[in-house]
Each structure stands twice: as C-alpha cells, then as structure tokens.
Design a protein around this motif. Structure first.
Motif, mmCIF file in Angstrom:
data_model
loop_
_atom_site.group_PDB
_atom_site.id
_atom_site.type_symbol
_atom_site.label_atom_id
_atom_site.label_comp_id
_atom_site.label_asym_id
_atom_site.label_seq_id
_atom_site.Cartn_x
_atom_site.Cartn_y
_atom_site.Cartn_z
ATOM 1 N N LYS A 85 0.859 -1.187 0.000
ATOM 2 C CA LYS A 85 0.000 0.000 0.000
ATOM 3 C C LYS A 85 0.894 1.236 0.000
ATOM 4 O O LYS A 85 1.515 1.559 0.998
ATOM 5 N N GLY A 86 0.962 1.882 -1.149
ATOM 6 C CA GLY A 86 1.770 3.083 -1.232
ATOM 7 C C GLY A 86 2.782 3.104 -2.360
ATOM 8 O O GLY A 86 3.382 4.140 -2.608
ATOM 9 N N SER A 87 2.982 1.978 -3.039
ATOM 10 C CA SER A 87 3.945 1.918 -4.152
ATOM 11 C C SER A 87 5.284 2.543 -3.785
ATOM 12 O O SER A 87 5.867 3.327 -4.523
ATOM 13 N N TRP A 88 5.729 2.207 -2.569
ATOM 14 C CA TRP A 88 7.035 2.633 -2.071
ATOM 15 C C TRP A 88 7.119 4.144 -1.877
ATOM 16 O O TRP A 88 8.123 4.780 -2.139
ATOM 17 N N VAL A 89 6.028 4.734 -1.384
ATOM 18 C CA VAL A 89 6.033 6.177 -1.085
ATOM 19 C C VAL A 89 5.703 6.410 0.387
ATOM 20 O O VAL A 89 5.155 7.433 0.748
ATOM 21 N N GLY A 90 6.044 5.457 1.240
ATOM 22 C CA GLY A 90 5.923 5.704 2.670
ATOM 23 C C GLY A 90 5.059 4.753 3.448
ATOM 24 O O GLY A 90 5.057 4.803 4.676
ATOM 25 N N ASP A 91 4.294 3.897 2.785
ATOM 26 C CA ASP A 91 3.480 2.969 3.546
ATOM 27 C C ASP A 91 4.168 1.610 3.603
ATOM 28 O O ASP A 91 5.381 1.542 3.560
ATOM 29 N N TRP A 92 3.423 0.516 3.658
ATOM 30 C CA TRP A 92 4.027 -0.772 3.987
ATOM 31 C C TRP A 92 3.980 -1.756 2.817
ATOM 32 O O TRP A 92 3.198 -1.629 1.898
ATOM 33 N N LEU A 93 4.850 -2.768 2.947
ATOM 34 C CA LEU A 93 5.032 -3.762 1.894
ATOM 35 C C LEU A 93 5.383 -5.111 2.509
ATOM 36 O O LEU A 93 6.249 -5.205 3.382
ATOM 37 N N SER A 94 4.683 -6.163 2.073
ATOM 38 C CA SER A 94 5.110 -7.530 2.389
ATOM 39 C C SER A 94 5.592 -8.169 1.098
ATOM 40 O O SER A 94 4.924 -8.067 0.068
ATOM 41 N N HIS A 95 6.766 -8.798 1.149
ATOM 42 C CA HIS A 95 7.326 -9.350 -0.085
ATOM 43 C C HIS A 95 8.222 -10.547 0.213
ATOM 44 O O HIS A 95 8.577 -10.828 1.356
ATOM 45 N N LEU A 96 8.538 -11.259 -0.860
ATOM 46 C CA LEU A 96 9.453 -12.391 -0.814
ATOM 47 C C LEU A 96 10.753 -11.979 -1.474
ATOM 48 O O LEU A 96 10.761 -11.577 -2.645
ATOM 49 N N LYS A 97 11.839 -12.049 -0.724
ATOM 50 C CA LYS A 97 13.155 -11.709 -1.258
ATOM 51 C C LYS A 97 13.958 -13.000 -1.448
ATOM 52 O O LYS A 97 13.560 -14.068 -0.964
ATOM 53 N N THR A 98 15.090 -12.906 -2.126
ATOM 54 C CA THR A 98 15.912 -14.088 -2.372
ATOM 55 C C THR A 98 17.243 -13.971 -1.643
ATOM 56 O O THR A 98 17.843 -12.899 -1.576
ATOM 57 N N ARG A 99 17.692 -15.106 -1.092
ATOM 58 C CA ARG A 99 18.979 -15.183 -0.426
ATOM 59 C C ARG A 99 20.064 -15.520 -1.444
ATOM 60 O O ARG A 99 19.779 -15.803 -2.609
ATOM 61 N N ALA A 100 21.304 -15.517 -0.957
ATOM 62 C CA ALA A 100 22.437 -15.836 -1.834
ATOM 63 C C ALA A 100 22.336 -17.251 -2.382
ATOM 64 O O ALA A 100 22.817 -17.545 -3.490
#
Length: 276
Positions: free
Chosen positions: A103-118
């Motif tokens: 919610k916010g498209s990276w303009v100050g609100d929050w994000l849940s996501h899946l990132k990748t490790r090495a």
C-alpha cells in the motif's frame, strides 16, 4: 535416524471470528471481500484464474502478470497497527523478488514481499521506506517452493514481527513510522508492472490491529484444542526405524465438531536425534 521428542497438536477452525478484520479474500471463485468492511476489490491486470485451494474450495493463481487492487478506504488507514496474513504456494519457476501486498507503491506505507537469499531460497520480509532498517529480514527462514506456507506480519506502532506457519520468524523495533496515503492496496505485484508474484494465494486477510502470537497461530491452523509432548527416556525411541523395527505411539482424542466448522488439522513436530 530416529526422533526422541514428539509434539502432537490438534487444531480446529474456531466458530468465533478474530476481531479487527477489515479485508478477507477467500478466493473461492470470486474476488469479493467477505470481511464485512465492504472493500472494493478488482482485477487490475492479468487473468482471474482459480485452482484448488489450501482453505475453502479455491485459491487464486498469479501467473506473473496478475495484480488484485483494493481501493483505498478509511478502514484501510491502519498505519498505527495491523496484521496481514495469507497462504502462499511459490511456483517452482519463481526466481526473483516478488510482492505479496503493498500500500503506497514505495512512497511511505508498507510492503510484504518475498526476497531471495544468496543460495536462491526465498524468504519473507516486511518493509517500509520510512523505516530504518527498511526490512526486518535477519536470520529468517528459507521458504520452499511448491508447497502451501502460511505467512503473516504484524505492526504495533513500535515493533514489527514476521510469522511462518504460525511461528515467530523474525522481529525488530525500527526507527520511523508508517505514513498514511491514498493509494490502493495492491496484491500480487506493483503496477508498472514490477516485482510480480508467481504462484498461488489463498485466504488473504488484513486486520486493523496487531494480532497476538496465539491469534496468528489460529489463522494458520485453527484453534489449538489438544497438545501433548512425548518424551523418550534412557534412549527410548518413540518413533523411527531402529532396533529391528518401528515403535508406534497411540492415544485416543475426542473432538466434537459443530457441523459447520469442521476443518481439522493434526500436526506432529519432531526434534531429530542426530546421534542415532
């Protein structure tokens, strides 16, 4: 190998809803919000395709081009404290960072996501551009592809927590606050498109308060109605192969169902005795 400690648990869906629900997407053949908050939910892009679900009858398939959009509303202004949870199944073809909800498209609100490790494994993270550090993602668990996993994150105004399959996976107390905005909530990716989710999603929920650890566990499995730990003594092997055969445990447990909430989950958590 053998297992010398066994945690056996029985959970059942609770008939009483957890308070604070402001968005519920069961994805049972429809995008309709069933929380009672009457959120406006639309398919922003991609195709609306359903598969066999983890809970209920269906789940929504995200093919890397699908975004679900929930229009901004007063009940989605939850920056002082909230919980977001869902079941996900990561597609075997997925390789890069993917959004669950933002919610916010990276303009100050929050994000849940899946990132990748090495090592290429995915892990769950909770981010905001207004936080320092941006993510809580230290020492968190790698997520397997191709199986259903329950993920949840909470924010109470000072601490953020991550849960995997009902268990605490990471937490911190970042500097900064969440900033309200009028942007819609986007599920499955960011308009553009970018960081698109590839896999399946089921039972997406958003609460206007931080849930307790017990409530998050209830979201994942249901209400705990019975639990027991079996402990071996003097090298006794409770379960596993060895000594020429298998040992078995037996116990009778009676659970009364009300006829409508009949989802039952039985789990057995094991501690591997690596010396065997």
């Amino acid at each position: 190998d053998s297992w010398d400690n066994e945690d056996a648990n029985i959970y059942i869906d609770a008939s009483d809803p957890i308070p604070g629900l402001v968005l519920e997407l069961a994805f049972d053949g429809t995008l309709e919000d069933s929380s009672g908050a009457m959120q406006t939910v639309t398919l922003s892009q991609g195709t609306e395709t359903y598969t066999v679900g983890r809970k209920g009858s269906n789940a929504l398939r995200f093919d890397g081009n699908t975004i679900i959009q929930v229009a901004n509303s007063a009940s989605l202004q939850i920056e002082s404290g909230f919980t977001q949870s869902t079941w996900i199944k990561i597609d075997m073809s997925a390789t890069t960072e993917m959004n669950i909800a933002e919610k916010g498209s990276w303009v100050g609100d929050w994000l849940s996501h899946l990132k990748t490790r090495a090592d290429g494994m995915f892990y769950f993270a909770f981010a905001s551009a207004t936080f320092s550090p941006t993510n809580v993602d230290d020492d968190v668990r790698g997520l397997e592809k191709g199986r259903w996993i329950h993920i949840a994150m909470t924010w109470d105004g000072s601490r953020r927590k991550l849960y995997i399959d009902g268990k605490l996976d990471g937490e911190d107390a970042p500097d900064g606050d969440l900033s309200p905005n009028g942007s819609p909530l986007e599920i499955g990716g960011r308009s553009g498109p970018a960081v698109m989710f590839v896999g399946e999603m089921d039972d997406f929920k958003l609460f206007s308060r931080p849930l307790s650890a017990d409530e998050v566990q209830e979201l994942a499995y249901g209400k705990l109605v019975w639990s027991n730990r079996y402990n071996g003594g003097d090298g006794e092997q409770l379960c596993g192969s060895g000594n020429g055969g298998w040992n078995e445990l037996s116990e009778t447990v009676t659970v009364e169902l009300d006829g409508s909430h009949d989802f039952l989950t039985v789990t057995v958590d094991t501690t591997l005795n690596s010396g065997a």
